[in-house]
Design a protein around this motif. Sequence first.
Motif, mmCIF file in Angstrom:
data_model
loop_
_atom_site.group_PDB
_atom_site.id
_atom_site.type_symbol
_atom_site.label_atom_id
_atom_site.label_comp_id
_atom_site.label_asym_id
_atom_site.label_seq_id
_atom_site.Cartn_x
_atom_site.Cartn_y
_atom_site.Cartn_z
ATOM 1 N N PHE A 106 0.907 -1.072 0.013
ATOM 2 C CA PHE A 106 -0.073 -0.002 0.016
ATOM 3 C C PHE A 106 0.867 1.268 0.105
ATOM 4 O O PHE A 106 0.491 2.379 -0.789
ATOM 5 C CB PHE A 106 -1.091 0.182 1.380
ATOM 6 N N ILE A 107 1.870 1.274 0.854
ATOM 7 C CA ILE A 107 2.847 2.626 0.847
ATOM 8 C C ILE A 107 3.460 2.808 -0.490
ATOM 9 O O ILE A 107 3.491 3.593 -1.072
ATOM 10 C CB ILE A 107 3.903 2.211 1.905
ATOM 11 N N LYS A 108 3.955 1.580 -1.133
ATOM 12 C CA LYS A 108 4.557 1.688 -2.208
ATOM 13 C C LYS A 108 3.789 2.232 -3.423
ATOM 14 O O LYS A 108 4.061 2.985 -4.429
ATOM 15 C CB LYS A 108 5.317 0.573 -2.714
ATOM 16 N N HIS A 109 2.488 1.674 -3.394
ATOM 17 C CA HIS A 109 1.344 2.256 -4.458
ATOM 18 C C HIS A 109 0.815 3.690 -4.076
ATOM 19 O O HIS A 109 0.878 4.265 -5.064
ATOM 20 C CB HIS A 109 0.250 1.311 -4.288
ATOM 21 N N LEU A 110 0.823 4.085 -3.001
ATOM 22 C CA LEU A 110 0.654 5.474 -2.819
ATOM 23 C C LEU A 110 1.936 6.356 -3.169
ATOM 24 O O LEU A 110 1.546 7.389 -3.801
ATOM 25 C CB LEU A 110 0.466 5.510 -0.999
ATOM 26 N N LEU A 111 3.163 5.949 -2.814
ATOM 27 C CA LEU A 111 4.150 6.564 -3.521
ATOM 28 C C LEU A 111 4.210 6.798 -4.852
ATOM 29 O O LEU A 111 4.420 7.961 -5.376
ATOM 30 C CB LEU A 111 5.298 6.045 -3.241
ATOM 31 N N LYS A 112 3.842 5.681 -5.622
ATOM 32 C CA LYS A 112 3.618 5.443 -7.019
ATOM 33 C C LYS A 112 2.442 6.706 -7.584
ATOM 34 O O LYS A 112 2.696 7.280 -8.780
ATOM 35 C CB LYS A 112 3.431 4.210 -7.601
ATOM 36 N N GLU A 113 1.318 6.494 -6.954
ATOM 37 C CA GLU A 113 0.297 7.184 -7.239
ATOM 38 C C GLU A 113 -0.097 8.600 -6.532
ATOM 39 O O GLU A 113 -0.984 8.858 -6.302
ATOM 40 C CB GLU A 113 -0.824 6.437 -7.413
ATOM 41 N N LYS A 114 1.023 9.114 -5.858
ATOM 42 C CA LYS A 114 0.851 10.143 -4.696
ATOM 43 C C LYS A 114 0.015 11.338 -5.224
ATOM 44 O O LYS A 114 -0.807 11.923 -4.376
ATOM 45 C CB LYS A 114 2.128 10.589 -4.048
ATOM 46 N N ASP A 115 -0.014 11.793 -6.509
ATOM 47 C CA ASP A 115 -0.644 12.798 -7.018
ATOM 48 C C ASP A 115 -2.273 12.451 -7.176
ATOM 49 O O ASP A 115 -2.985 13.322 -7.392
ATOM 50 C CB ASP A 115 -0.008 13.323 -8.232
ATOM 51 N N SER A 116 -2.708 11.258 -6.942
ATOM 52 C CA SER A 116 -4.162 11.081 -7.139
ATOM 53 C C SER A 116 -4.766 10.835 -5.715
ATOM 54 O O SER A 116 -6.034 10.491 -5.853
ATOM 55 C CB SER A 116 -3.936 9.605 -7.920
ATOM 56 N N PHE A 117 -3.995 11.037 -4.773
ATOM 57 C CA PHE A 117 -4.845 10.878 -3.464
ATOM 58 C C PHE A 117 -6.098 11.846 -3.512
ATOM 59 O O PHE A 117 -6.102 12.820 -4.115
ATOM 60 C CB PHE A 117 -3.974 11.401 -2.523
ATOM 61 N N ILE A 118 -7.195 11.100 -3.008
ATOM 62 C CA ILE A 118 -8.804 11.725 -3.050
ATOM 63 C C ILE A 118 -8.576 12.995 -2.530
ATOM 64 O O ILE A 118 -9.503 13.982 -2.880
ATOM 65 C CB ILE A 118 -9.625 10.827 -2.282
ATOM 66 N N ILE A 119 -7.734 13.670 -1.441
ATOM 67 C CA ILE A 119 -7.582 14.927 -1.105
ATOM 68 C C ILE A 119 -6.302 15.389 -1.631
ATOM 69 O O ILE A 119 -5.192 15.086 -1.076
ATOM 70 C CB ILE A 119 -7.678 15.203 0.384
ATOM 71 N N LYS A 120 -6.265 16.545 -2.445
ATOM 72 C CA LYS A 120 -5.113 16.918 -2.797
ATOM 73 C C LYS A 120 -4.188 17.962 -2.000
ATOM 74 O O LYS A 120 -4.973 18.631 -1.052
ATOM 75 C CB LYS A 120 -5.249 17.953 -4.423
#
Length: 205
Positions: free
Chosen positions: A187-201
Motif C-alpha cells: 500500500f505504501i509503495k502504491h501510494l508513493l507511485k500514485e501520490k498525486d491521485s490521493f482523493i484529497i489534494k
Amino acid sequence: QIMKIIERCGEIFSLSHQERRLLLEVIQVDNLLPHLQRSFIVHGDFVPHNILLSKESFLVIDWISAKRSPFGCFDLFSFSLVYALHARKMGGLQGYIKAFSDAFLNSNNFSNIIKACLHEYSGRMGIEVSHMRSLFAFFLVMKAEEEHERHLSLVPYGFIPRWSSNMANNTKATYQEALKESMWIYFIKHLLKEKDSFIIKDIHG
C-alpha cells in the motif's frame, strides 16, 4: 521521533533510496508536527467487526489495543481502509491494491464517502485538509511497522501468517524475509507511485 519511525520503515522493508525520498516527500514531516501536539485515546483496532449496532445505539468492543497517542486520526484511517478491503471483497494482492486504489486514489461513490469523512474530521479537529495525505502516509508506515513487529514476535511460537507462509514457500525466502512482504508495504509503495491521485489534494504537491 517521526523521522526515526520513517527511517526504521525504510530499513525494515528495504526500501530503495528513491522510495525513501518519496516517502519523506509525501509525509512532509513539517506538516505533521502541528497535528501531533495533543493526546488522544485511540482504539487501535477500530474496524467494522468491532462495532456492534442496535436500533438505538452502537457499542465499540475489543479495546485491548487502546492507548494514548498524539495520532488522533489513526482510528479513522484504520476503519476506512479495512472497510474498503472488506466491502470490495477482492482477494489476492492485486485485489487488495485495487480496493485500496478505489478507496483512496480513484474518484467514485465509495471514495467520495471516505473523502467526505476526511473533510469532516479535519474540520472538527482543526487540521489543514491538505495535510491529510501526509497523515495517511504516516498511518500506513506505522501500521506496516506495527504488523511486522507483531508477526515477528509470534514466529517463535509457530504462528506464521498465511500471506507470509505462501510468500516463503513460493520464493524460498526465510519467514523473517517473507514477513517484510506485507500488504501494508505494498500500500505504501502504491501510494508513493500514485501520490498525486490521493482523493484529497495536497497544496504542496
